[in-house]
Every structure is written in C-alpha cells, then in structure tokens.
Design an enzyme around this catalytic site. Sequence first.
Site, PDB file in Angstrom:
ATOM      1  N   TYR A  20     -12.657   3.124  13.113  1.00 64.59           N
ATOM      2  CA  TYR A  20     -11.597   3.616  12.229  1.00 64.59           C
ATOM      3  C   TYR A  20     -11.538   5.148  12.259  1.00 64.59           C
ATOM      4  O   TYR A  20     -10.460   5.739  12.385  1.00 64.59           O
ATOM      5  CB  TYR A  20     -11.832   3.118  10.803  1.00 64.59           C
ATOM      6  N   VAL A  37      -7.532   5.960  -1.334  1.00 66.24           N
ATOM      7  CA  VAL A  37      -6.391   5.364  -2.022  1.00 66.24           C
ATOM      8  C   VAL A  37      -6.599   3.858  -2.092  1.00 66.24           C
ATOM      9  O   VAL A  37      -7.038   3.230  -1.122  1.00 66.24           O
ATOM     10  CB  VAL A  37      -5.075   5.687  -1.284  1.00 66.24           C
ATOM     11  N   LYS A  52      -8.431   7.642  13.590  1.00 66.95           N
ATOM     12  CA  LYS A  52      -7.739   8.624  12.762  1.00 66.95           C
ATOM     13  C   LYS A  52      -7.910  10.048  13.298  1.00 66.95           C
ATOM     14  O   LYS A  52      -7.018  10.884  13.142  1.00 66.95           O
ATOM     15  CB  LYS A  52      -8.225   8.517  11.319  1.00 66.95           C
ATOM     16  N   GLY A  82       0.782  -1.235   0.000  1.00 69.75           N
ATOM     17  CA  GLY A  82       0.000   0.000   0.000  1.00 69.75           C
ATOM     18  C   GLY A  82       0.806   1.274   0.000  1.00 69.75           C
ATOM     19  O   GLY A  82       1.835   1.403  -0.673  1.00 69.75           O
TER      20      GLY A  82
END
Length: 268
Positions: free
Chosen positions: A154, A186, A158, A14
């Site tokens: 999540y 992404v 963040k 990634g």
Amino acid sequence: MKNRTVVITGGATGIGFALARQFGADGARIMLAEPREHRLQEACEALKQMGAEASYNVCDVTDLDQVEALADHVWQTYGGCDVLINNAGVGSREKRLPDVPMEDAHHIMNVNFWGVWHGCRVFGERMKDQGTPAMIYNTGSENSFFCATNAAAYIASKHAVLGLTETFREQMPDFITVGLIIPGWVSTELTPGFEDVAMHADEFAGIIYPQILEGERFVVSHAYNTVRIDERMDALKDAYARYAPRHEGDEQYDVRHYIQRIRERGSI
C-alpha cells in the site's frame, strides 16, 4: 461548479462519495464509477435525494478498456468532463514484505497506481483536446510521504501515485490543473473498525473541497502529518549536509539544468 461535470472513481463510498456530496451540493453533475453496481446505485440515489444530478458507470480502473469506455460514456452523456477525481483504491493489512502474497501486492498496485495512471492517460488527453479549463486530482495518502503503517504494498503504491502526479502535472497544459489529495487517517471501508477514532470522510471532504476549487497542487488535512514528513526530510537534508554539501558549480550534474540548457540551444 454549477453544470460542471465531475467524474469520481471509487465514488460510491468513503472519500469519493463524500466529495461527490460536496460537488453535488455545489450544482455539479456527478458521474460515479467503480465495479460494484449496487453500491453505485445506492450512492446515486442518495445524491439525487439531496437534489444533485448523479449517474454512474460500472468500471474497473485496472482495465484500460473500461476506463476508455467510462470516458466515452461521460463525453456522450455530458459532452465533456471538467473534473476527474482518480480516487479508486484498496487497502492492505500490515505485513512484512516477504509475507505479502505476490498476487495481493500486484492487485494493490493495479488498483492504486495503474488505475490512477489509466485515468490520467485517458481523461488527460481528452481534456487537452477539449481545450477548456479542467482539473485532475489523484488520491494519494499521508503514506505518499512517510510510512504511517507497516503495509509495504500500500505504501509503495501511494509513493508511486505521488511521483506519477508530479510528473503528469508538468506534462499537462496550464489550463488543466493536476494535483494530489493527501488523506491522513480517514474513516472509510479501507479502515474498518476505526469509525470513532479516524476523521469522518465528510469532515475530510469539507476540509479539502475548497482547496480543490482553488486548484492547489497539494490538498491537505491532518496537521500532524508535517511532523512525520519533517522526520524524513530532516534525515535527508542531514545526509546531504554531511556527505554532499552545496558548493559552487554543483549544478553541473543536475538533470533539469542540463535539459534547460539544451532547450535554450534549440536541440530539443
């Protein structure tokens, strides 16, 4: 970056691997870290094939002792670290908060937040002692600033990385750059099935790499994110304008003003 040492957690795939390719092409020595040794071996072999110097260390960033061992290995192998990318992260499916199993929520926070905390704690102190210009970049998300998805754990992780990064940035000496990488959508293993829709990791890395070299506080890409950010900030500003508008002397209860006054008096 020639002969500079770059450590990337979650660097085998990634965004981490795409950044490793950028740094490696620029002459940096790359140390990749994550728990899956076979993926680390594959990534290092690919970097070596393009002419980069690459090695790896198996490391679970949720374990502080393993992060300490990673730093020991980096300093023993290369004599120091110039750039740390705290990139290791896991995703989650969209679920209502009450429907998220607590073990899943804790796992996401352990990797996405505490893993970053561990990297900052361990490498930050060693970089201070090293005494040379260095960088620490933490991978946040567009979800650090607004809710792009409905994945509560999540998004919370963040948002927490944003707060951690901003605080840590103020605590570090001027010769150590601390910044936040802010990916939009992404295509990585965290977002399977969207390879032809989301931005390719190599394209993203190409956009953000020059910003990292410039030492930017916020490293950005997806332009439309500003629309979502403005939606939240406009609502916040509107609330203040209606219920707590600026007025003379309103700094009375401002914590930073108070701390500055105390420092000027020499009390702290």
